[in-house]
Motif scaffolding. Sequence first.
Motif, PDB file in Angstrom:
ATOM      1  N   VAL A   1      42.850  69.355  63.369  1.00 16.77           N
ATOM      2  CA  VAL A   1      43.677  70.074  63.272  1.00 16.77           C
ATOM      3  C   VAL A   1      43.881  71.274  64.470  1.00 16.77           C
ATOM      4  O   VAL A   1      42.827  71.821  64.788  1.00 16.77           O
ATOM      5  CB  VAL A   1      43.584  70.765  61.946  1.00 16.77           C
ATOM      6  N   LEU A   2      44.890  71.115  65.084  1.00 15.95           N
ATOM      7  CA  LEU A   2      45.062  71.980  66.082  1.00 15.95           C
ATOM      8  C   LEU A   2      45.408  73.449  65.792  1.00 15.95           C
ATOM      9  O   LEU A   2      45.256  74.306  66.396  1.00 15.95           O
ATOM     10  CB  LEU A   2      46.162  71.492  67.208  1.00 15.95           C
ATOM     11  N   PHE A   3      46.400  73.436  64.735  1.00 15.61           N
ATOM     12  CA  PHE A   3      46.556  74.821  64.227  1.00 15.61           C
ATOM     13  C   PHE A   3      47.110  74.687  62.862  1.00 15.61           C
ATOM     14  O   PHE A   3      47.710  73.729  62.472  1.00 15.61           O
ATOM     15  CB  PHE A   3      47.433  75.830  65.203  1.00 15.61           C
ATOM     16  N   THR A   4      47.200  75.921  62.185  1.00 16.48           N
ATOM     17  CA  THR A   4      47.758  75.716  60.845  1.00 16.48           C
ATOM     18  C   THR A   4      48.572  77.077  60.604  1.00 16.48           C
ATOM     19  O   THR A   4      48.213  78.235  61.062  1.00 16.48           O
ATOM     20  CB  THR A   4      46.425  75.974  59.493  1.00 16.48           C
ATOM     21  N   ILE A   5      49.743  76.877  59.757  1.00 11.85           N
ATOM     22  CA  ILE A   5      50.541  77.801  59.642  1.00 11.85           C
ATOM     23  C   ILE A   5      51.071  78.384  58.175  1.00 11.85           C
ATOM     24  O   ILE A   5      51.514  77.355  57.374  1.00 11.85           O
ATOM     25  CB  ILE A   5      52.052  77.561  60.272  1.00 11.85           C
ATOM     26  N   PRO A   6      50.545  79.518  57.481  1.00 14.71           N
ATOM     27  CA  PRO A   6      50.765  79.726  56.298  1.00 14.71           C
ATOM     28  C   PRO A   6      52.331  79.528  55.837  1.00 14.71           C
ATOM     29  O   PRO A   6      53.138  79.982  57.020  1.00 14.71           O
ATOM     30  CB  PRO A   6      50.348  81.049  56.048  1.00 14.71           C
ATOM     31  N   ARG A   7      52.931  79.015  54.926  1.00 15.05           N
ATOM     32  CA  ARG A   7      54.449  79.153  54.716  1.00 15.05           C
ATOM     33  C   ARG A   7      55.028  80.514  54.718  1.00 15.05           C
ATOM     34  O   ARG A   7      56.182  80.497  55.085  1.00 15.05           O
ATOM     35  CB  ARG A   7      54.741  78.389  53.356  1.00 15.05           C
TER      36      ARG A   7
ATOM     37  N   MET B   1      40.546  89.634  62.810  1.00 14.12           N
ATOM     38  CA  MET B   1      41.096  89.470  64.365  1.00 14.12           C
ATOM     39  C   MET B   1      40.602  88.164  64.759  1.00 14.12           C
ATOM     40  O   MET B   1      39.630  87.503  64.385  1.00 14.12           O
ATOM     41  CB  MET B   1      40.276  90.635  64.686  1.00 14.12           C
ATOM     42  N   ALA B   2      41.433  87.560  65.563  1.00 16.92           N
ATOM     43  CA  ALA B   2      41.138  86.239  66.419  1.00 16.92           C
ATOM     44  C   ALA B   2      39.652  86.313  67.327  1.00 16.92           C
ATOM     45  O   ALA B   2      39.675  87.479  67.620  1.00 16.92           O
ATOM     46  CB  ALA B   2      42.141  85.967  67.180  1.00 16.92           C
ATOM     47  N   THR B   3      39.125  85.526  67.407  1.00 15.16           N
ATOM     48  CA  THR B   3      38.110  85.351  68.490  1.00 15.16           C
ATOM     49  C   THR B   3      38.448  85.202  69.672  1.00 15.16           C
ATOM     50  O   THR B   3      39.747  84.768  69.932  1.00 15.16           O
ATOM     51  CB  THR B   3      37.092  83.971  68.151  1.00 15.16           C
ATOM     52  N   ALA B   4      37.751  85.253  70.830  1.00  9.36           N
ATOM     53  CA  ALA B   4      38.292  85.200  72.127  1.00  9.36           C
ATOM     54  C   ALA B   4      38.628  83.848  72.316  1.00  9.36           C
ATOM     55  O   ALA B   4      39.731  83.709  73.199  1.00  9.36           O
ATOM     56  CB  ALA B   4      36.938  85.603  73.022  1.00  9.36           C
ATOM     57  N   SER B   5      38.008  82.847  71.788  1.00  6.73           N
ATOM     58  CA  SER B   5      38.530  81.472  71.861  1.00  6.73           C
ATOM     59  C   SER B   5      40.087  81.360  71.564  1.00  6.73           C
ATOM     60  O   SER B   5      40.807  80.438  71.938  1.00  6.73           O
ATOM     61  CB  SER B   5      37.693  80.607  71.357  1.00  6.73           C
TER      62      SER B   5
ATOM     63  N   LEU C   1      44.315  78.891  65.035  1.00  5.66           N
ATOM     64  CA  LEU C   1      44.360  78.342  66.301  1.00  5.66           C
ATOM     65  C   LEU C   1      43.075  77.627  66.438  1.00  5.66           C
ATOM     66  O   LEU C   1      41.979  78.462  66.749  1.00  5.66           O
ATOM     67  CB  LEU C   1      44.873  79.290  67.446  1.00  5.66           C
ATOM     68  N   SER C   2      43.104  76.520  66.776  1.00  2.00           N
ATOM     69  CA  SER C   2      41.700  75.919  67.144  1.00  2.00           C
ATOM     70  C   SER C   2      41.179  76.378  68.552  1.00  2.00           C
ATOM     71  O   SER C   2      42.212  76.901  69.457  1.00  2.00           O
ATOM     72  CB  SER C   2      41.773  74.299  67.454  1.00  2.00           C
ATOM     73  N   SER C   3      39.987  76.363  68.648  1.00  2.00           N
ATOM     74  CA  SER C   3      39.506  76.934  69.910  1.00  2.00           C
ATOM     75  C   SER C   3      39.522  75.953  71.081  1.00  2.00           C
ATOM     76  O   SER C   3      39.250  76.260  72.271  1.00  2.00           O
ATOM     77  CB  SER C   3      37.853  77.234  69.587  1.00  2.00           C
ATOM     78  N   LYS C   4      40.161  74.800  70.613  1.00  2.00           N
ATOM     79  CA  LYS C   4      40.148  73.701  71.593  1.00  2.00           C
ATOM     80  C   LYS C   4      41.544  73.672  72.413  1.00  2.00           C
ATOM     81  O   LYS C   4      41.710  72.811  73.309  1.00  2.00           O
ATOM     82  CB  LYS C   4      39.931  72.108  71.119  1.00  2.00           C
ATOM     83  N   VAL C   5      42.408  74.618  71.921  1.00  2.00           N
ATOM     84  CA  VAL C   5      43.719  74.705  72.552  1.00  2.00           C
ATOM     85  C   VAL C   5      44.153  76.081  73.003  1.00  2.00           C
ATOM     86  O   VAL C   5      43.801  76.924  72.315  1.00  2.00           O
ATOM     87  CB  VAL C   5      44.811  73.969  71.507  1.00  2.00           C
TER      88      VAL C   5
ATOM     89  N   LEU D   1      50.701  86.140  70.168  1.00  2.00           N
ATOM     90  CA  LEU D   1      49.457  85.395  69.410  1.00  2.00           C
ATOM     91  C   LEU D   1      48.941  86.643  68.650  1.00  2.00           C
ATOM     92  O   LEU D   1      48.076  86.176  67.699  1.00  2.00           O
ATOM     93  CB  LEU D   1      48.579  85.017  70.706  1.00  2.00           C
ATOM     94  N   SER D   2      48.888  87.837  69.033  1.00  2.00           N
ATOM     95  CA  SER D   2      48.329  88.861  68.138  1.00  2.00           C
ATOM     96  C   SER D   2      49.098  88.996  66.879  1.00  2.00           C
ATOM     97  O   SER D   2      48.563  89.311  65.864  1.00  2.00           O
ATOM     98  CB  SER D   2      48.572  90.301  68.945  1.00  2.00           C
ATOM     99  N   TRP D   3      50.603  88.718  66.797  1.00  2.00           N
ATOM    100  CA  TRP D   3      51.260  88.720  65.561  1.00  2.00           C
ATOM    101  C   TRP D   3      50.590  87.435  64.867  1.00  2.00           C
ATOM    102  O   TRP D   3      50.582  87.468  63.487  1.00  2.00           O
ATOM    103  CB  TRP D   3      52.617  88.394  65.707  1.00  2.00           C
ATOM    104  N   CYS D   4      50.326  86.145  65.515  1.00  2.00           N
ATOM    105  CA  CYS D   4      50.033  85.240  64.856  1.00  2.00           C
ATOM    106  C   CYS D   4      48.544  85.450  63.830  1.00  2.00           C
ATOM    107  O   CYS D   4      48.403  85.033  62.798  1.00  2.00           O
ATOM    108  CB  CYS D   4      49.582  84.196  65.856  1.00  2.00           C
ATOM    109  N   ASP D   5      47.622  86.436  64.556  1.00  2.00           N
ATOM    110  CA  ASP D   5      46.425  86.622  63.984  1.00  2.00           C
ATOM    111  C   ASP D   5      46.734  87.364  62.605  1.00  2.00           C
ATOM    112  O   ASP D   5      46.080  87.131  61.594  1.00  2.00           O
ATOM    113  CB  ASP D   5      45.545  87.430  64.858  1.00  2.00           C
ATOM    114  N   ARG D   6      47.717  88.154  62.812  1.00  2.00           N
ATOM    115  CA  ARG D   6      48.225  89.124  61.662  1.00  2.00           C
ATOM    116  C   ARG D   6      48.675  88.469  60.414  1.00  2.00           C
ATOM    117  O   ARG D   6      48.505  88.638  59.271  1.00  2.00           O
ATOM    118  CB  ARG D   6      49.053  90.117  62.217  1.00  2.00           C
ATOM    119  N   VAL D   7      49.574  87.251  60.675  1.00  2.00           N
ATOM    120  CA  VAL D   7      50.129  86.519  59.700  1.00  2.00           C
ATOM    121  C   VAL D   7      49.107  85.354  59.250  1.00  2.00           C
ATOM    122  O   VAL D   7      49.681  84.538  58.249  1.00  2.00           O
ATOM    123  CB  VAL D   7      51.527  86.081  60.216  1.00  2.00           C
ATOM    124  N   GLY D   8      48.039  85.023  59.794  1.00  2.00           N
ATOM    125  CA  GLY D   8      47.208  84.054  59.235  1.00  2.00           C
ATOM    126  C   GLY D   8      47.419  82.690  59.662  1.00  2.00           C
ATOM    127  O   GLY D   8      46.740  81.652  59.396  1.00  2.00           O
ATOM    128  N   LEU D   9      47.970  82.780  60.905  1.00  2.00           N
ATOM    129  CA  LEU D   9      48.245  81.348  61.779  1.00  2.00           C
ATOM    130  C   LEU D   9      46.806  81.338  62.561  1.00  2.00           C
ATOM    131  O   LEU D   9      46.455  82.004  63.166  1.00  2.00           O
ATOM    132  CB  LEU D   9      49.298  81.536  62.586  1.00  2.00           C
TER     133      LEU D   9
END
Length: 465
Positions: free
Chosen positions: A61-67, A1-5, A33-37, A23-31
């Motif tokens: 790195v601002l965010f990473t996206i698995p292929r 699960m993603a942190t609050a940040s 996100l930096s806590s700074k954005v 954003l919840s979907w992003c958590d599930r698929v392994g995307l």
Amino acid sequence: MATASKRLKVDDSSGLAPLQNFLSWCDRVGLTLSSKVYVSKQGTVAEYGMLAKADIEEGEVLFTIPRSALLHHGTSKVSALLDQNKACLENSSGWVPLLLALLYEYRSPQSHWAPYLSLWTDFSTVDQPMFWPKEERDRLLRGTGVPEAVDKDLANIQKEYTDVVLPFIRRHPDLWNPDTHTLELYTRLVAFVMAYSFQEPLEEDDDEEEEEEEERAPNPPMMVPMADMLNHVSNHNANLEYTPDRLKMVCVRPIRKGEEVFNTFGQMANWQLLHMYGFTEPYPTNTNDTADIPTARLYEVVTQGVQSDWDQQLLEDKWKTLCEMMGETRAFIFSRQGCLTETELHTTLRVLCMSKEEFCDFRENEGWEEEEDDDDDDKISQAFSSDGLPGLKAPWRRLIHQVARLTLESYGEGKREGRLIDGDQALIEDKASLAQLNSRQQRALQVRYGQKSILYKLMERTTSI
């Protein structure tokens, strides 16, 4: 699960529930996100955008996206069927497999991509000129080249849907339905792909000779969740990088807290941004702005001075030779820094200004007899730069000046005492009048005046002294 940040709180009053679901979907698929954005609809230049929560340094790195989170025909539920029918889905654009995948996933309630695709309700938020009434498009964008590009797009989309897509979906009624997967939806999805997709750069080939002999087709487009929410400016501060297992958005210059994170769609003139993405950069901030001078317009200029049938025949022979030499060149492209197609323009002016004897020698030798020092690429580039244009030969300057003026007249300029009167300049300079224009009028104005300002400067630099 993603942190609050990493999460954006749901605010139903602002219509942000789809964004929170995404954003919840992003958590599930392994995307990740930096806590700074964070992603927001507030404080950005478009509907969605990314903002900095804290200062960000170059290289972060601002965010990473698995292929596996990328959406293309290979990750869609219908990928196997699309691969099996690859041959019958081939077309000039190369987009059909992705568009068929999008048609399926968008209409499927159980789609894995539903939280992502629900961000764009009926894909109507992008207001490209292809969705403007034709009369409005032709009136506001006259002379810019956009109406012609849109007419070509719409004709190609209809033909592609009728000849390729519709027969295919009719053969697979368990997956697609012509009553819901319509031409209208297909056109909207084409616009969606134009505005939001990415194309991975081709890997460099070690065998340069083989690459020169055979031009490789570009990689097909793909949808990149999160990356497509970043807006564009020419002076961008982030860039998408590709690795074998994931993609990552990297800061390329410092971003201060509260600033928007901007990606780049490439070196795009305002007419290209409006045509493909539905927005423009305000004049004069787009450093990549350009103006095209059609080669046919130069032909129109040189024919005006023809005095006899003999001169006309010589001109026809010269033009035929130039068309054979330059192939697909349809326009000479100018930026604020000068001509970007300087080699083609240099060749054209040189041939057009030859005497009969020089041209006969040129044809007999099948080109230049020998390359002179002034044909060096660097010298040609300098000669056709903004600073170099005043130093061109007088006949060359006159032709450039005349064709720039004729191109300006194609925008529908008024005239007074032989001078072009530009009402767009007054609008650009009068902020109160500019604010009264609707969004389409403002964007069209930015395109028109950006192009015309380049042509005005071109006329100034080629005025006979």
